[in-house]
Design a protein around this motif. Structure first.
Motif, short mmCIF file in Angstrom:
data_model
loop_
_atom_site.label_atom_id
_atom_site.label_comp_id
_atom_site.label_asym_id
_atom_site.label_seq_id
_atom_site.Cartn_x
_atom_site.Cartn_y
_atom_site.Cartn_z
N ASN A 58 -8.24 11.03 5.63
CA ASN A 58 -7.57 12.11 4.89
C ASN A 58 -7.73 11.90 3.38
O ASN A 58 -7.16 10.96 2.82
N PRO A 59 -8.51 12.76 2.70
CA PRO A 59 -8.77 12.55 1.28
C PRO A 59 -7.55 12.81 0.40
O PRO A 59 -7.52 12.41 -0.77
N ASN A 60 -6.54 13.47 0.96
CA ASN A 60 -5.35 13.80 0.16
C ASN A 60 -4.28 12.70 0.20
O ASN A 60 -3.23 12.84 -0.43
N TYR A 61 -4.53 11.66 0.98
CA TYR A 61 -3.56 10.57 1.05
C TYR A 61 -4.07 9.37 0.26
O TYR A 61 -5.12 8.82 0.59
N PRO A 62 -3.34 8.94 -0.78
CA PRO A 62 -3.75 7.76 -1.53
C PRO A 62 -3.71 6.51 -0.64
O PRO A 62 -2.98 6.48 0.37
N GLU A 63 -4.48 5.50 -1.07
CA GLU A 63 -4.58 4.27 -0.27
C GLU A 63 -3.22 3.63 -0.03
O GLU A 63 -2.94 3.16 1.07
N TRP A 64 -2.35 3.61 -1.05
CA TRP A 64 -1.04 2.95 -0.88
C TRP A 64 -0.22 3.64 0.21
O TRP A 64 0.50 2.99 0.97
N LEU A 65 -0.36 4.97 0.29
CA LEU A 65 0.41 5.72 1.28
C LEU A 65 -0.13 5.46 2.69
O LEU A 65 0.63 5.29 3.65
N LYS A 66 -1.47 5.40 2.79
CA LYS A 66 -2.07 5.07 4.08
C LYS A 66 -1.59 3.69 4.55
O LYS A 66 -1.25 3.50 5.71
N ARG A 67 -1.57 2.74 3.59
CA ARG A 67 -1.13 1.38 3.95
C ARG A 67 0.33 1.38 4.39
O ARG A 67 0.70 0.70 5.33
N ARG A 68 1.14 2.19 3.68
CA ARG A 68 2.56 2.27 4.02
C ARG A 68 2.74 2.81 5.45
O ARG A 68 3.48 2.24 6.26
N ILE A 69 2.04 3.90 5.75
CA ILE A 69 2.18 4.53 7.07
C ILE A 69 1.70 3.59 8.17
O ILE A 69 2.33 3.47 9.22
N LEU A 70 0.57 2.91 7.91
CA LEU A 70 -0.02 2.03 8.93
C LEU A 70 0.69 0.68 9.03
O LEU A 70 0.49 -0.05 10.01
N GLY A 71 1.51 0.36 8.04
CA GLY A 71 2.15 -0.97 7.98
C GLY A 71 3.20 -1.15 9.06
O GLY A 71 3.60 -0.20 9.75
N ASN A 72 3.67 -2.40 9.18
CA ASN A 72 4.61 -2.66 10.29
C ASN A 72 6.05 -2.23 9.98
O ASN A 72 6.96 -2.48 10.77
N ARG A 73 6.24 -1.55 8.82
CA ARG A 73 7.52 -0.85 8.57
C ARG A 73 7.25 0.62 8.27
O ARG A 73 8.00 1.29 7.55
N GLY A 74 6.15 1.14 8.79
CA GLY A 74 5.78 2.54 8.54
C GLY A 74 6.04 3.41 9.74
O GLY A 74 7.21 3.58 10.14
N HIS A 75 4.95 3.95 10.31
CA HIS A 75 5.09 4.89 11.43
C HIS A 75 4.16 4.51 12.58
O HIS A 75 3.11 3.90 12.37
N LEU A 76 4.54 4.92 13.78
CA LEU A 76 3.78 4.55 14.99
C LEU A 76 2.64 5.54 15.23
O LEU A 76 2.85 6.75 15.25
N SER A 77 1.43 5.01 15.43
CA SER A 77 0.26 5.86 15.70
C SER A 77 0.30 6.35 17.15
O SER A 77 1.03 5.82 18.00
N ASN A 78 -0.54 7.35 17.42
CA ASN A 78 -0.66 7.86 18.79
C ASN A 78 -1.01 6.73 19.76
O ASN A 78 -0.45 6.63 20.85
#
Ligand SMILES: [Zn+2]
Ligand SMILES: [Zn+2]
Length: 262
Positions: free
Chosen positions: A173-193
Motif C-alpha cells: 500500500n503506497p499510502n501507508y508510511p513504513e512506520w504505520l506498516k510496522r505498527r500494524i504488523l507489530g505484536n501490539r498492532g493488528h491481526l492479519s487474515n
C-alpha cells in the motif's frame, strides 16, 4: 438464550450487541449517536434496553460514541478498575457513570469474563459472555494471539475475531508510511487474515463452531479477501468451512447476522 450481533466492525467504528432474555449489553460504541441509533433500529434493539456498555480500549474507533450515548440514556459503563482512569480521561465523563469491577462479573443473567489483549493502547481487553450453557466471545485489535486468549475464546461457541489486513496488500500500500506498516504488523498492532486463520485452527480444536471475522481494514483488506484467505488456510489443515466450522464476516457500519444460542 444468548445472542451476539456485530452492528458495525472496522477501523472506522465498532459496536457489538450481546443479549439474553433479561440483559442487553453493548461492547464499544465507536460511531456517533445518529449512526448508532440507525444501526440499533435496524437490529430492532431499543437503546433504552441497554443495561451496560463494556469497552475494549480507548482508541476512538471503540469509544467515539460512548459519551453521547450515556449522556442520553444514562447507561452504566462496566469497567475494570485498571482502566477506569484511562477511559474517564479519554471520554471526559464523570466518574459516576462507571461501575468498576476487579474480577469476573455478572450483569443481569450474563457472566462476563475478561482477558488482556496485546495492542498499542494503554490496556486492551477481550471478553467472553456466558448465559446458561452458551458462551460467546470477542477479541479485536490483537497484536498477537496469546495462550490466555485462546483459552478464553476456545470455551466459546461463537467468536468475533479480528482479521484486520491482508499482509501483501498492506506491504504494497503506497499510502501507508513504513512506520504505520510496522505498527500494524507489530505484536501490539493488528491481526492479519493469516494469523486469524491460524488462531481459528486452534479454536476449532475446542468448542468454537462459528467465527465472525471482524475489524477489517478498509484500505488493506476486503470481506472476500479475508473470508477466502481464512477458508483456504483452514482447508490446508483439513478443516472445511461450512461443514467443520462456519465463517462469517462483520462489515463496517452495517449490522451483521444475529447468532442466537439456546
Ligand atoms: Zn485499537
Ligand atoms: Zn480498533
Amino acid at each position: 438464550m444468548l445472542k451476539i450481533q456485530t452492528l458495525s466492525s472496522g477501523s472506522a467504528g465498532n459496536i457489538t450487541f450481546i443479549g439474553s432474555e433479561q440483559t442487553n449489553l453493548l461492547v464499544d460504541i465507536g460511531l456517533p449517536l445518529s449512526l448508532t441509533h440507525k444501526l440499533l433500529a435496524e437490529a430492532k434493539i431499543d437503546p433504552n434496553s441497554i443495561d451496560g456498555i463494556l469497552i475494549t480500549h480507548e482508541h476512538s474507533d471503540h469509544i467515539k460514541g460512548v459519551a453521547e450515548f450515556i449522556t442520553k440514556y444514562d447507561t452504566p459503563i462496566y469497567c475494570h478498575q485498571k482502566v477506569t482512569r484511562i477511559l474517564q480521561s479519554a471520554l471526559k465523563i464523570p466518574l459516576h457513570h462507571f461501575i468498576e469491577f476487579t474480577d469476573d462479573l455478572t450483569i443481569g443473567d450474563i457472566l462476563v469474563n475478561y482477558f488482556p489483549v496485546p495492542h498499542d493502547s494503554r490496556f486492551c481487553l477481550g471478553y467472553t459472555f456466558t448465559c446458561h450453557n452458551a458462551t460467546v466471545g470477542i477479541a479485536t485489535d490483537i497484536g498477537q494471539m496469546t495462550s490466555t486468549m485462546l483459552t478464553y475464546l476456545g470455551a466459546c461457541q461463537v467468536v468475533v475475531l479480528e482479521a484486520n489486513h491482508d499482509i501483501p496488500t498492506l506491504l504494497q500500500n503506497p499510502n501507508y508510511p513504513e512506520w504505520l506498516k510496522r505498527r500494524i504488523l507489530g505484536n501490539r498492532g493488528h491481526l492479519s487474515n493469516l494469523d486469524c486463520a491460524r488462531a481459528i485452527v486452534k479454536l476449532h480444536q475446542n468448542q468454537v463452531t462459528q467465527v465472525i471475522l471482524a475489524h477489517l481494514s478498509e484500505k488493506n483488506n476486503t470481506p472476500n479477501l479475508a473470508y477466502n484467505t481464512v477458508k483456504q488456510f483452514l482447508l490446508t489443515q483439513g478443516i472445511r468451512e461450512g461443514q467443520d466450522i462456519f465463517i462469517d464476516v462483520a462489515l463496517q457500519s452495517k449490522i451483521g447476522n444475529c447468532y442466537c444460542l439456546e
